[in-house]
Write an enzyme that holds these catalytic residues in place. Structure first.
Site, PDB file in Angstrom:
ATOM      1  N   HIS A  17      38.917   3.726  52.983  1.00 17.42           N
ATOM      2  CA  HIS A  17      38.373   3.638  51.619  1.00 17.42           C
ATOM      3  C   HIS A  17      39.481   3.793  50.586  1.00 17.42           C
ATOM      4  O   HIS A  17      39.544   3.042  49.600  1.00 17.42           O
ATOM      5  CB  HIS A  17      37.319   4.727  51.384  1.00 17.42           C
ATOM      6  CG  HIS A  17      36.109   4.625  52.239  1.00 17.42           C
ATOM      7  ND1 HIS A  17      35.633   5.692  52.974  1.00 17.42           N
ATOM      8  CD2 HIS A  17      35.266   3.603  52.488  1.00 17.42           C
ATOM      9  CE1 HIS A  17      34.549   5.329  53.623  1.00 17.42           C
ATOM     10  NE2 HIS A  17      34.305   4.060  53.349  1.00 17.42           N
ATOM     11  N   LYS A  41      20.070   6.402  55.092  1.00 15.73           N
ATOM     12  CA  LYS A  41      21.130   6.446  56.103  1.00 15.73           C
ATOM     13  C   LYS A  41      21.294   7.830  56.725  1.00 15.73           C
ATOM     14  O   LYS A  41      22.080   8.010  57.638  1.00 15.73           O
ATOM     15  CB  LYS A  41      22.473   6.014  55.493  1.00 15.73           C
ATOM     16  CG  LYS A  41      22.567   4.541  55.190  1.00 15.73           C
ATOM     17  CD  LYS A  41      23.976   4.207  54.758  1.00 15.73           C
ATOM     18  CE  LYS A  41      24.194   2.732  54.613  1.00 15.73           C
ATOM     19  NZ  LYS A  41      25.586   2.413  54.283  1.00 15.73           N
ATOM     20  N   ARG A  90      36.622  -4.834  57.371  1.00 14.90           N
ATOM     21  CA  ARG A  90      37.525  -4.423  58.433  1.00 14.90           C
ATOM     22  C   ARG A  90      37.635  -5.477  59.509  1.00 14.90           C
ATOM     23  O   ARG A  90      38.684  -5.682  60.091  1.00 14.90           O
ATOM     24  CB  ARG A  90      37.019  -3.123  59.073  1.00 14.90           C
ATOM     25  CG  ARG A  90      37.095  -1.922  58.179  1.00 14.90           C
ATOM     26  CD  ARG A  90      36.399  -0.779  58.833  1.00 14.90           C
ATOM     27  NE  ARG A  90      35.014  -1.205  59.107  1.00 14.90           N
ATOM     28  CZ  ARG A  90      33.976  -0.422  59.081  1.00 14.90           C
ATOM     29  NH1 ARG A  90      34.113   0.850  58.861  1.00 14.90           N
ATOM     30  NH2 ARG A  90      32.771  -0.881  59.297  1.00 14.90           N
ATOM     31  N   SER A 128      33.488   5.577  58.515  1.00 15.86           N
ATOM     32  CA  SER A 128      32.898   6.905  58.339  1.00 15.86           C
ATOM     33  C   SER A 128      32.106   7.319  59.574  1.00 15.86           C
ATOM     34  O   SER A 128      32.090   8.494  59.933  1.00 15.86           O
ATOM     35  CB  SER A 128      31.997   6.929  57.101  1.00 15.86           C
ATOM     36  OG  SER A 128      32.758   6.811  55.928  1.00 15.86           O
TER      37      SER A 128
END
Length: 159
Positions: A17, A41, A90, A128
């Site tokens: 990030h 989430k 990514r 994460s």
């Protein structure tokens, strides 16, 4: 002034990030790291802690501000006067989801453009969810997150 929003859950913020924000600072005058509440989430860290960790990560970046939000990013962008969303890619597997989200946001706010940036190769594997998994197994995350965030999590027994 060119303002961009970098929205996400940031549960927790990672070196990937930070890499994206550092790249964006070369393009935009101001970056707003927008930490979503994202209750669906089921984040490991509260929104307040995620905002605090992100603020620590960008303490020495005057062009970066960190705020929490709980509405649609398309609406939030209007509130802060930004018309660009930053997203990180990514791998190819990220692209389909990010493309759908970009189109959905554009359908809600026709003035909103989404720009995709890639992290550097050394940060391309970091997510994460990988960091959370390592944390939940008492592993070392110091190479995956900013040192201030690693120290904060360790010293405050956040999990």
């Amino acid at each position: 002034m060119r303002i961009a929003i970098y929205p996400g859950t940031f549960d927790p913020i990672t070196n990937g990030h930070v890499d994206i924000v550092n790249r964006a600072c070369k393009i935009f005058d101001k970056i707003i790291v927008a930490v979503a509440k994202s209750e669906s989430k089921k984040p490991l860290f509260s929104q307040e802690l995620r905002v605090e960790m992100a603020k620590m990560a960008f303490l020495n970046k005057p062009c970066v501000s960190v705020v929490g939000f709980c509405n649609l990013v398309a609406d939030f962008s209007n509130e802060v006067g930004a018309n660009v969303l930053l997203r990180g890619l990514r791998a190819v597997s990220d692209f389909e989801y990010e493309l759908q989200m970009g189109y959905a946001n554009a359908s809600l706010n026709s003035n909103l453009e989404t720009i995709y940036l890639m992290p550097s190769l050394k940060n391309a594997f970091i997510s994460s969810s990988v960091v959370r998994s390592i944390l939940l197994h008492d592993g070392d995350i110091s190479h995956l997150v900013p040192s201030c965030v690693s120290n904060f999590i360790r010293n405050n027994k956040c999990i």
